[in-house]
Design a protein around this motif. Structure first.
Motif, PDB file in Angstrom:
ATOM      1  N   TYR A  10       1.020  -1.226   0.253  1.00 58.92           N
ATOM      2  CA  TYR A  10      -0.527   0.471   0.404  1.00 58.92           C
ATOM      3  C   TYR A  10       0.881   1.435   0.048  1.00 58.92           C
ATOM      4  CZ  TYR A  10      -3.807   3.031   1.157  1.00 58.92           C
ATOM      5  OH  TYR A  10      -4.919   4.137   0.858  1.00 58.92           O
ATOM      6  N   LEU A  11       0.756   1.990  -0.892  1.00 60.07           N
ATOM      7  CA  LEU A  11       1.529   3.453  -0.815  1.00 60.07           C
ATOM      8  C   LEU A  11       0.922   4.689  -1.106  1.00 60.07           C
ATOM      9  CD1 LEU A  11       3.315   2.693  -4.800  1.00 60.07           C
ATOM     10  CD2 LEU A  11       3.396   1.769  -2.145  1.00 60.07           C
ATOM     11  N   ALA A  36     -15.159   6.921  -5.073  1.00 58.74           N
ATOM     12  CA  ALA A  36     -14.888   5.110  -5.129  1.00 58.74           C
ATOM     13  C   ALA A  36     -13.938   4.758  -5.591  1.00 58.74           C
ATOM     14  CB  ALA A  36     -15.761   4.556  -5.566  1.00 58.74           C
ATOM     15  N   GLY A  39      -9.262   4.049  -2.696  1.00 60.13           N
ATOM     16  CA  GLY A  39      -7.356   3.119  -1.395  1.00 60.13           C
ATOM     17  C   GLY A  39      -7.916   3.260  -0.223  1.00 60.13           C
ATOM     18  N   THR A  41     -10.554   1.783   1.369  1.00 60.24           N
ATOM     19  CA  THR A  41     -10.988   0.035   2.303  1.00 60.24           C
ATOM     20  C   THR A  41      -9.645  -0.229   2.533  1.00 60.24           C
ATOM     21  OG1 THR A  41     -13.142   0.458   1.923  1.00 60.24           O
ATOM     22  CG2 THR A  41     -12.622  -1.973   2.410  1.00 60.24           C
ATOM     23  N   GLU A 126     -17.979   2.634   5.070  1.00 58.87           N
ATOM     24  CA  GLU A 126     -19.143   3.617   4.585  1.00 58.87           C
ATOM     25  C   GLU A 126     -20.322   3.631   5.275  1.00 58.87           C
ATOM     26  OE1 GLU A 126     -20.140   0.346   0.659  1.00 58.87           O
ATOM     27  OE2 GLU A 126     -18.102   1.562   0.256  1.00 58.87           O
ATOM     28  N   ARG A 193       2.448   8.179  -8.721  1.00 54.25           N
ATOM     29  CA  ARG A 193       1.802   7.351  -7.614  1.00 54.25           C
ATOM     30  C   ARG A 193       0.896   6.316  -8.468  1.00 54.25           C
ATOM     31  NH1 ARG A 193      -0.546   7.255  -2.579  1.00 54.25           N
ATOM     32  NH2 ARG A 193      -1.763   8.783  -3.522  1.00 54.25           N
ATOM     33  N   ILE A 197       1.915   2.020  -7.863  1.00 47.00           N
ATOM     34  CA  ILE A 197       0.567   1.707  -7.697  1.00 47.00           C
ATOM     35  C   ILE A 197      -0.126   0.335  -8.145  1.00 47.00           C
ATOM     36  CG2 ILE A 197      -2.230   0.974  -6.766  1.00 47.00           C
ATOM     37  CD1 ILE A 197      -1.900   3.931  -5.825  1.00 47.00           C
ATOM     38  N   ARG A 201       0.914  -3.374  -7.487  1.00 47.33           N
ATOM     39  CA  ARG A 201      -0.737  -4.332  -7.745  1.00 47.33           C
ATOM     40  C   ARG A 201      -0.312  -5.395  -9.177  1.00 47.33           C
ATOM     41  NH1 ARG A 201      -2.916  -4.781  -2.641  1.00 47.33           N
ATOM     42  NH2 ARG A 201      -2.827  -2.359  -1.713  1.00 47.33           N
ATOM     43  N   ALA A 232      -8.961   1.685  -9.048  1.00 48.92           N
ATOM     44  CA  ALA A 232      -9.625  -0.386  -8.632  1.00 48.92           C
ATOM     45  C   ALA A 232      -9.149  -0.377  -9.775  1.00 48.92           C
ATOM     46  CB  ALA A 232     -10.627  -0.297  -7.726  1.00 48.92           C
TER      47      ALA A 232
HETATM   48  N1  LIG Z   1      -2.273   3.743  -2.252  1.00 50.45           N
HETATM   49  C1  LIG Z   1      -2.329   2.449  -2.789  1.00 50.45           C
HETATM   50  N2  LIG Z   1      -1.891   2.068  -2.350  1.00 50.45           N
HETATM   51  C2  LIG Z   1      -2.253   0.589  -3.210  1.00 50.45           C
HETATM   52  N3  LIG Z   1      -3.058  -0.147  -3.567  1.00 50.45           N
HETATM   53  C3  LIG Z   1      -4.459   1.007  -3.791  1.00 50.45           C
HETATM   54  C4  LIG Z   1      -3.735   2.157  -3.396  1.00 50.45           C
HETATM   55  N4  LIG Z   1      -4.877   2.823  -3.231  1.00 50.45           N
HETATM   56  C5  LIG Z   1      -6.216   1.806  -4.012  1.00 50.45           C
HETATM   57  N5  LIG Z   1      -5.586   0.985  -4.756  1.00 50.45           N
HETATM   58  C6  LIG Z   1      -5.913  -0.499  -4.601  1.00 50.45           C
HETATM   59  O1  LIG Z   1      -7.212   0.372  -5.176  1.00 50.45           O
HETATM   60  C7  LIG Z   1      -8.078  -0.933  -4.943  1.00 50.45           C
HETATM   61  C8  LIG Z   1      -9.613  -0.232  -4.415  1.00 50.45           C
HETATM   62  O2  LIG Z   1      -9.055   0.267  -2.692  1.00 50.45           O
HETATM   63  P1  LIG Z   1     -10.606   0.267  -2.026  1.00 50.45           P
HETATM   64  O3  LIG Z   1     -11.339  -0.757  -2.213  1.00 50.45           O
HETATM   65  O4  LIG Z   1      -9.361   1.251  -1.208  1.00 50.45           O
HETATM   66  O5  LIG Z   1     -10.666   2.077  -2.925  1.00 50.45           O
HETATM   67  P2  LIG Z   1     -12.009   3.035  -1.876  1.00 50.45           P
HETATM   68  O6  LIG Z   1     -11.726   3.737  -1.603  1.00 50.45           O
HETATM   69  O7  LIG Z   1     -12.758   1.921  -0.199  1.00 50.45           O
HETATM   70  O8  LIG Z   1     -13.549   2.281  -2.709  1.00 50.45           O
HETATM   71  P3  LIG Z   1     -13.950   2.407  -2.546  1.00 50.45           P
HETATM   72  O9  LIG Z   1     -14.859   3.801  -2.034  1.00 50.45           O
HETATM   73  O10 LIG Z   1     -15.881   1.986  -3.709  1.00 50.45           O
HETATM   74  O11 LIG Z   1     -15.368   1.432  -1.141  1.00 50.45           O
HETATM   75  C9  LIG Z   1      -7.178  -1.785  -3.755  1.00 50.45           C
HETATM   76  O12 LIG Z   1      -7.941  -3.287  -4.242  1.00 50.45           O
HETATM   77  C10 LIG Z   1      -6.330  -1.417  -3.670  1.00 50.45           C
HETATM   78  O13 LIG Z   1      -5.298  -2.821  -3.800  1.00 50.45           O
END
Ligand SMILES: Nc1ncnc2c1ncn2[C@@H]1O[C@H](COP(=O)(O)OP(=O)(O)OP(=O)(O)O)[C@@H](O)[C@H]1O
Ligand SMILES: [Mg+2]
Length: 285
Positions: A10-11, A36, A39, A41, A126, A193, A197, A201, A232
């Motif tokens: 996670y960056l 959405a 990152g 969650t 959420e 960035r 990521i 990933r 995502a």
């Molecule tokens: N900073 C980061 N470093 C690594 N992976 C990231 C980063 N930000 C997002 N991701 C990747 O993006 C994907 C989506 O992130 P996540 O589900 O946490 O989004 P969210 O903000 O919770 O979205 P939602 O509002 O739809 O729930 C994850 O699978 C994660 O691997």
């Protein structure tokens, strides 16, 4: 903090690294707001992994209440116990009642589980989907990190869990709740960035493809779309193209796979009208 999160894949940028560090030091919940797929969650899972603590997740939804979030009594098991006691000829009503409300008949939901598990990371995901009443309840719990169960007494967390709240901002969460927390707004990452990521990933995807997809998504985000793609979707798109067996993408293939990244017909139409070939050419063709 940054290094430990990066170890999990996670960056983070400086702002988020500082927020996480302070959340741990000051035992304050961290309130994550943003679009959405940026990152929010994933941060909670990364924190849990970095701390070697279990992640306990509470998914909020409309109408969620304490019996789903905190605890509930296991009614069928209580009934069975009652029947068994009756069959054994137990007549002492007071004793029976105290047996029925024993800890073993209590079903711990995520909030109680988090208070009882030390250390732990509690994700309240959420929170904007829950209603006002639940928010007030949450506020109380997060101020005290304790809960009173009338039949059992008060349970208090020795070490409070690390708490991550997320919101997509479908509505404003009350100031009182936010005041308890450290606030962090999640922006879409910039090109460098986001590319990092994707590379992190999807290590199996070619560097060239990762770079192209990231450039395309950055361009799409600069358009006035109904639903701008999150990280995502960038990951999904690169994965989809990789699954098609290509190491690089042209405009035609990008259009053919738009369904991985844009989820509204209007957005897809708009993207088809863009000069994607120029975007791809701009990125070191
Ligand atoms: N900073 C980061 N470093 C690594 N992976 C990231 C980063 N930000 C997002 N991701 C990747 O993006 C994907 C989506 O992130 P996540 O589900 O946490 O989004 P969210 O903000 O919770 O979205 P939602 O509002 O739809 O729930 C994850 O699978 C994660 O691997
Ligand atoms: Mg999420």
């Amino acid at each position: 903090m940054r290094a430990r999160l990066e170890e999990t894949g996670y960056l983070v940028d400086d702002g988020l690294a500082v927020a996480c560090f302070l959340a741990l030091r000051l035992h304050r919940p961290i309130f994550c707001e943003g679009d959405a797929g940026v990152g929010k969650t994933a941060l909670a899972s990364a924190l849990a992994e970095a701390l070697g603590a279990p992640l306990i997740r509470l998914q909020c939804h409309e109408g969620i209440d304490a019996s789903q979030a905190l605890y509930d009594w296991d009614f069928p098991r209580q009934l069975l116990h009652l029947r068994a006691a009756e069959a054994a000829g137990v007549k002492d009503a007071e004793r029976l009642e105290s047996e029925l409300y024993d800890r073993r008949f209590l079903v711990a939901r995520p909030l109680l589980k988090a208070l009882e598990t030390q250390p732990s990371v509690l994700l309240v995901d959420e929170v904007d989907r829950a209603d006002d009443e639940f928010e007030a309840f949450l506020l109380e719990l997060l101020s005290e990190f304790s809960v009173t169960i009338p039949e059992l007494g008060t349970l208090r967390a020795g070490t409070p869990p690390v708490v991550v709240l997320t919101s997509n901002r479908t509505r404003e969460v009350h100031d009182a709740l936010k005041r308890r927390c450290l606030y962090h707004w999640f922006d879409h990452p910039g090109f460098a960035r986001e590319l990092a990521i994707v590379r992190r990933r999807l290590p199996g995807v070619s560097a060239r493809l990762a770079e192209q997809v990231t450039a395309l998504v950055q361009e799409l985000r600069s358009q006035d779309l109904l639903k701008p793609p999150g990280v995502a979707e960038t990951i999904d798109w690169a994965q989809a193209l990789d699954a098609l067996g290509v190491d690089e993408v042209d405009a035609e293939l990008a259009v053919a796979t738009l369904g991985s990244v844009l989820k509204y017909r209007e957005d897809a139409e708009r993207a088809r009208g863009l000069d994607l070939a120029a975007v791809l050419a701009g990125r070191g063709a």
